[in-house]
Design an enzyme around this catalytic site. Structure first.
Site, PDB file in Angstrom:
ATOM      1  N   LYS A  96       0.829  -1.215   0.000  1.00  0.00           N
ATOM      2  CA  LYS A  96       0.000   0.000   0.000  1.00  0.00           C
ATOM      3  C   LYS A  96       0.864   1.267   0.000  1.00  0.00           C
ATOM      4  CE  LYS A  96      -1.992  -1.080   3.906  1.00  0.00           C
ATOM      5  NZ  LYS A  96      -1.345  -2.377   4.155  1.00  0.00           N
ATOM      6  N   GLU A 123       1.167   4.999  11.285  1.00  0.00           N
ATOM      7  CA  GLU A 123       2.065   4.061  10.616  1.00  0.00           C
ATOM      8  C   GLU A 123       3.487   4.261  11.127  1.00  0.00           C
ATOM      9  OE1 GLU A 123       1.237   1.597   8.071  1.00  0.00           O
ATOM     10  OE2 GLU A 123      -0.691   1.919   9.012  1.00  0.00           O
ATOM     11  N   ARG A 124       4.458   3.650  10.438  1.00  0.00           N
ATOM     12  CA  ARG A 124       5.843   3.695  10.915  1.00  0.00           C
ATOM     13  C   ARG A 124       6.444   5.090  10.794  1.00  0.00           C
ATOM     14  NH1 ARG A 124       5.262  -0.316   7.387  1.00  0.00           N
ATOM     15  NH2 ARG A 124       4.972  -2.398   8.272  1.00  0.00           N
TER      16      ARG A 124
END
Ligand SMILES: Nc1ncnc2c1ncn2[C@@H]1O[C@H](COP(=O)(O)OP(=O)(O)O)[C@@H](O)[C@H]1O
Ligand SMILES: [Mg+2]
Length: 468
Positions: free
Chosen positions: A162, A189-190
């Site tokens: 993604k 997210e990261r």
């Protein structure tokens, strides 16, 4: 958090109880507004945001996640709400959900907007303008046309691609000379990915026309749930006050729902549908409504959607999908075949795949490709039992064509060059259509019916195919 609120208003009350991120305030003085930030005596660094009232108790969320609060402490009004800076000065900058810089740049104090109130506009534009933006990615341009002012979702489980696909879209659209302004919204997210994107955009000068907001996985759920609204506030300003066309990228909108869910349980609200509280879905709808086009300008969004446990029927994934014009589904089994982008050609659907938008030739070809892919799904099961040689010549031909199509849509990405050393490829729509005709022929049986994303028929057929 570094910001401190200086203006202290009248006393609102005292802290009655503390649990996790929740703080209950006994209102003994002036009643604060919903979403107002309250200040705790001796702790100007702490933000308590009023969420709702229960009789004369103000139920608040502690945005600062620290342990300095105690019951009995006095709490004051600030007459302020969470706000972010907007406008030209924010271009090229990176902020957190409450508008503090994350890029070591100066704090922007002027021209701020509250993140909770959508811009006053009600003149949402009808869907007449149908300008297609070319992404150069074969499968997107072919199956999920990227239309200005519309929403496209990139759905997939963990690690199916993604983020890489979202990055490639940013790369290609800006390379294609689009002068839009970009807002990037990183949710849950990261942190490393956010840094990488920032560095990449800086190198390519795209950063100059981009504003970034991040509330990554290390942030509290309250902060993570505010990144989306913060970024939407920035986008609305450029759309309505400056008449700009905006590209809005979110990675990952599922994390917005997840943050709201965590927040609801912190506030003691009961979940219902599949573990999600109804509040979560109404908040999602509010955010999606803000990402619309108006008479002044457009917002075109690309939304990465994490699929928990690879389960497409997850209620949150369903709720998100319903609000998108195109749904591009990435699949683990396709990724395992070494196909990138790992698109599931059958589950991918778009309401924008119409002759008016893509033209008759493209539309007819898409219908034929989808019919071949459906046949492939059912033939695969038959072949597993009787073998390919037993198929009729026509079926065998379709089966082979389907396999060629799957490989055809595989394409090297510029942003993946650092993983595999192969330079990226960019295709015009014409090249894509020609390539498909080379495989399935120009003539052939034109399949009239095109998938609409509102129709789960494809999935049903696929499932019934599986059972054959
Ligand atoms: N188009 C691609 N080309 C090459 N490698 C890819 C591609 N997409 C994904 N990958 C590989 O898969 C990994 C996970 O992809 P990522 O986009 O981070 O997944 P997701 O965001 O879905 O969790 C990447 O780090 C990369 O190694
Ligand atoms: Mg990702």
């Amino acid at each position: 958090m570094k910001t401190e609120i200086k203006i202290k208003g009248a006393q609102a009350g005292v802290i009655k109880s503390l649990r996790g991120l929740m703080a209950e305030i006994q209102v003994t003085g002036e009643k604060p507004d919903i979403k107002e930030l309250l200040i705790v005596e001796d702790h100007p660094e702490v933000f308590l945001e009023v969420n709702f009232f229960r009789a004369d108790t103000a139920v608040c969320i502690n945005l600062t996640n620290n342990q300095v609060l105690r019951c009995g402490q006095k709490v004051y009004r600030s007459h302020e709400k969470v706000s972010v800076p907007v406008g030209p000065k924010t271009l090229g900058r990176v902020f957190n959900a409450i508008g503090e810089p994350l890029d070591n740049g100066v704090e922007i104090k002027e021209n701020r907007r509250s993140i909770t109130e959508p811009s006053g506009t009600t003149s949402y534009r009808s869907s007449k303008s149908l300008e297609m933006l070319v992404t150069g990615i074969k499968v997107i341009d072919f199956l999920t046309p990227f239309v200005k002012g519309r929403k496209i979702g990139i759905l997939g489980g963990a690690g199916v691609g993604k983020t890489v696909l979202t990055m490639e879209m940013i790369h290609n659209i800006t390379r294609a000379g689009d002068k839009s302004l970009s807002i990037y919204c990183g949710v849950g997210e990261r942190i490393r990915e956010g840094n990488e994107l920032y560095e990449t955009l800086k190198e390519t000068e795209v950063l100059k026309n981009t504003v970034m907001f991040f509330g990554q996985m290390d942030s509290t759920p309250a902060i993570r749930s505010m990144v989306g609204p913060a970024a939407a506030t920035a986008a609305e300003y450029f759309r309505d006050e400056e008449g700009k066309d905006i590209l809005f990228f979110v990675d990952n909108i599922y994390r917005h729902i997840q943050a709201l869910t965590e927040l609801s349980s912190n506030l003691g609200l009961t979940p219902s549908e599949g573990g999600y509280s109804p509040l979560v879905f109404s908040e999602l709808r509010r955010l999606q409504d803000r990402l619309s086009s108006t008479e002044q300008g457009t917002i075109t969004s690309v939304q990465a959607v994490y699929i928990p446990a690879d389960d497409l029927s997850d209620p949150a994934v369903q709720a998100i999908s319903q609000q998108l014009d195109s749904v591009l589904v990435l699949s683990r089994s396709v990724a395992e075949m070494g196909i990138r982008p790992a698109v599931d050609l059958l589950k991918t659907t778009s309401a924008l795949l119409t002759p008016q938008i893509v033209g008759e030739r493209h539309y007819q070809l898409a219908g034929r490709v989808q019919a071949i892919m459906q046949k492939y799904e059912s033939l695969r099961n038959i072949i597993a039992i009787i073998g390919e040689n037993e198929l009729s010549p026509a079926d065998r031909n379709d089966y082979q064509n389907a396999k060629k199509l799957i490989t055809f849509f595989s394409q090297d990405f510029s942003v993946a060059e650092r993983f595999n050393g192969r330079p990226g490829e960019f295709y015009t729509v014409e090249q894509t259509l020609d390539g498909i005709e080379d495989i399935i022929g120009k003539e052939g049986h034109a399949v009239k019916k095109t998938k609409s994303k509102k129709e789960p028929a494809q999935t049903d057929q696929q499932e019934s195919g599986d059972k054959q």
